[in-house]
Write an enzyme that holds these catalytic residues in place. Structure first.
Site, PDB file in Angstrom:
ATOM      1  N   THR A  98       0.826  -1.213   0.000  1.00 52.63           N
ATOM      2  CA  THR A  98       0.000   0.000   0.000  1.00 52.63           C
ATOM      3  C   THR A  98       0.854   1.254   0.000  1.00 52.63           C
ATOM      4  O   THR A  98       0.495   2.256  -0.630  1.00 52.63           O
ATOM      5  CB  THR A  98      -0.931   0.002   1.229  1.00 52.63           C
ATOM      6  OG1 THR A  98      -1.808  -1.111   1.139  1.00 52.63           O
ATOM      7  CG2 THR A  98      -1.754   1.277   1.300  1.00 52.63           C
TER       8      THR A  98
ATOM      9  N   TYR B 230      -7.503   1.593  -4.368  1.00 53.93           N
ATOM     10  CA  TYR B 230      -6.131   1.866  -4.802  1.00 53.93           C
ATOM     11  C   TYR B 230      -5.500   0.590  -5.309  1.00 53.93           C
ATOM     12  O   TYR B 230      -5.973  -0.511  -5.041  1.00 53.93           O
ATOM     13  CB  TYR B 230      -5.282   2.460  -3.671  1.00 53.93           C
ATOM     14  CG  TYR B 230      -5.037   1.526  -2.518  1.00 53.93           C
ATOM     15  CD1 TYR B 230      -3.911   0.699  -2.477  1.00 53.93           C
ATOM     16  CD2 TYR B 230      -5.932   1.438  -1.461  1.00 53.93           C
ATOM     17  CE1 TYR B 230      -3.691  -0.173  -1.427  1.00 53.93           C
ATOM     18  CE2 TYR B 230      -5.722   0.567  -0.404  1.00 53.93           C
ATOM     19  CZ  TYR B 230      -4.603  -0.237  -0.392  1.00 53.93           C
ATOM     20  OH  TYR B 230      -4.382  -1.104   0.647  1.00 53.93           O
TER      21      TYR B 230
ATOM     22  N   THR C 269       1.226  -4.023   4.505  1.00 45.91           N
ATOM     23  CA  THR C 269       0.922  -4.347   5.903  1.00 45.91           C
ATOM     24  C   THR C 269       0.265  -5.713   6.085  1.00 45.91           C
ATOM     25  O   THR C 269       0.334  -6.295   7.169  1.00 45.91           O
ATOM     26  CB  THR C 269      -0.002  -3.277   6.516  1.00 45.91           C
ATOM     27  OG1 THR C 269      -1.204  -3.183   5.736  1.00 45.91           O
ATOM     28  CG2 THR C 269       0.689  -1.919   6.548  1.00 45.91           C
ATOM     29  N   ASP C 270      -0.371  -6.250   5.036  1.00 50.65           N
ATOM     30  CA  ASP C 270      -1.138  -7.487   5.215  1.00 50.65           C
ATOM     31  C   ASP C 270      -0.281  -8.657   5.666  1.00 50.65           C
ATOM     32  O   ASP C 270      -0.724  -9.488   6.470  1.00 50.65           O
ATOM     33  CB  ASP C 270      -1.851  -7.863   3.916  1.00 50.65           C
ATOM     34  CG  ASP C 270      -3.081  -7.008   3.647  1.00 50.65           C
ATOM     35  OD1 ASP C 270      -3.465  -6.227   4.545  1.00 50.65           O
ATOM     36  OD2 ASP C 270      -3.647  -7.114   2.551  1.00 50.65           O
TER      37      ASP C 270
ATOM     38  N   LYS D  18      -1.092  -7.509  12.772  1.00 46.17           N
ATOM     39  CA  LYS D  18      -2.052  -6.541  12.244  1.00 46.17           C
ATOM     40  C   LYS D  18      -3.405  -6.821  12.873  1.00 46.17           C
ATOM     41  O   LYS D  18      -3.910  -7.935  12.827  1.00 46.17           O
ATOM     42  CB  LYS D  18      -2.133  -6.645  10.726  1.00 46.17           C
ATOM     43  CG  LYS D  18      -3.003  -5.566  10.088  1.00 46.17           C
ATOM     44  CD  LYS D  18      -2.926  -5.591   8.566  1.00 46.17           C
ATOM     45  CE  LYS D  18      -3.759  -4.463   7.969  1.00 46.17           C
ATOM     46  NZ  LYS D  18      -3.659  -4.397   6.493  1.00 46.17           N
TER      47      LYS D  18
ATOM     48  N   GLU E  25      -6.608 -28.386  27.893  1.00 47.25           N
ATOM     49  CA  GLU E  25      -7.819 -29.120  27.503  1.00 47.25           C
ATOM     50  C   GLU E  25      -7.490 -30.293  26.582  1.00 47.25           C
ATOM     51  O   GLU E  25      -8.250 -31.260  26.493  1.00 47.25           O
ATOM     52  CB  GLU E  25      -8.804 -28.177  26.822  1.00 47.25           C
ATOM     53  CG  GLU E  25      -9.423 -27.138  27.740  1.00 47.25           C
ATOM     54  CD  GLU E  25     -10.489 -26.325  27.050  1.00 47.25           C
ATOM     55  OE1 GLU E  25     -11.605 -26.856  26.866  1.00 47.25           O
ATOM     56  OE2 GLU E  25     -10.208 -25.167  26.668  1.00 47.25           O
TER      57      GLU E  25
END
Length: 329
Positions: free
Chosen positions: A15, A28, A94-95, A167, A284
């Site tokens: 981005t 974008y 950023t992903d 993120k 568990e």
């Protein structure tokens, strides 16, 4: 005044390198601007360091892949071995930034700073955050106290360690958080402040010619059966990471399928789809009896990467894998 530190900027797209598209008010296209153009748009950054910019890739971060990771690793190793740079800054979408940061943090064995940054808004947007993030990333990379801290992620005036950062929001500027620990520092145009000493790091080396073996993440949910797990077994994966419910739980049918995976020689790691908390052993789920690995503080995407790196290095014994996941705890 002494010599400015030399910072190598490696651009990969994302981005931060995006341009607006008329398909929507906020649409974008990522990876449309070069690293040279990004750095040239940051006022005053040349007063922080001597900058050299190279384009490693120019892709949206959803297309990030191990080939780019390997190129980054090789270029950074080369730059430090040849004394070409004192620090490295990587611009990135950023992903998948947390995955690239975690990979590099684990395979780079240097004390020199490596800092990743990106943006939540493209450069053509109103109040684009990319220029400020690049400025602050270079400022952190050039700071003496950044040495020995592994790979850092710098956005929105905040410094995160690669091990914990993730993120947490799809759109807001303050998207990155370090849930278990909080950020390791803050940065603004006036100062860089770290909150504590460097943390211990797990170092893994990739053998020459190594590739990352296939490891699938399977997302757990209500009314879950074993189909996705059985599909992964048939596909020949080497590892399965469960994004489990709660502290890494799955349904009874999925548990039976995971047992089939273990019998097929697949390493199974239990992680959690929940954003906070640890997945501990034998709570568990009887991990010892099922021959599972607990991910502790690693989310599914980072657990997948650590398992890939361990398997690529020949570590397949479940107890040895568990020790790596428990490093520091």
């Amino acid at each position: 005044m002494g010599r400015l530190p030399r910072v190598l900027v490696l651009a990969t797209g994302g981005t931060i390198a995006g341009k607006a598209d008329p398909r929507s008010a906020i649409g974008y296209d990522a990876g449309s601007t070069t690293g040279q153009q990004l750095v040239a748009a940051v006022p005053g950054v040349d007063r922080l360091a001597q900058l050299q910019v190279e384009q490693i890739a120019n892709i949206p971060s959803q297309d990030m892949n191990h080939k780019v990771w390997f190129r980054l690793m090789e270029r950074i190793n080369q730059a430090f071995a040849r004394h070409e740079a004192d620090a490295v800054v990587i611009t990135h979408g950023t992903d998948t930034m947390e995955e690239t940061a975690f990979f590099l943090d684990t395979v780079l064995h240097h004390d020199q700073p490596v800092v990743m940054t990106g943006a939540m808004r493209p450069g053509s947007a109103i109040s684009a955050d990319g220029p400020a993030n690049i400025y602050e990333a270079v400022k952190v990379a050039a700071h003496p106290q950044a040495k020995g801290r592994g790979v850092l992620v710098v956005l929105n005036d905040t410094i995160h360690a690669a091990h914990w950062v993730s993120k947490a929001d799809s759109t807001v500027l303050q998207t990155f958080v370090s849930r278990q620990t909080g950020p390791v520092g803050i940065v603004d145009p006036a100062a860089v402040r770290f909150y504590g000493p460097p943390r211990p790091r797990l170092f893994l080396s990739l053998p020459d010619g190594a590739t990352l073996p296939a490891v699938d993440v399977v997302y757990a949910h209500a009314d879950m059966d074993g189909r996705q797990i059985d599909d992964a077994i048939r596909a020949g994966v080497k590892g399965i990471v469960i994004a489990g419910m709660g502290d890494g739980n799955v349904s009874a049918q999925a548990m039976q399928a995971l047992d089939r995976a273990v019998r097929a020689g697949i390493v199974v790691v239990r992680s959690s789809r929940v954003g906070d908390g640890f997945v501990n052993r034998d709570v568990e789920v009887d991990d010892e009896a099922h021959h599972f690995v607990a991910s502790y503080d690693l989310n599914p995407q980072k657990a997948r990467l650590l398992l890939q790196l361990l398997l690529a290095g020949g570590v397949q014994d479940v107890q040895a894998v568990q020790r790596a996941f428990a490093f520091g705890y």
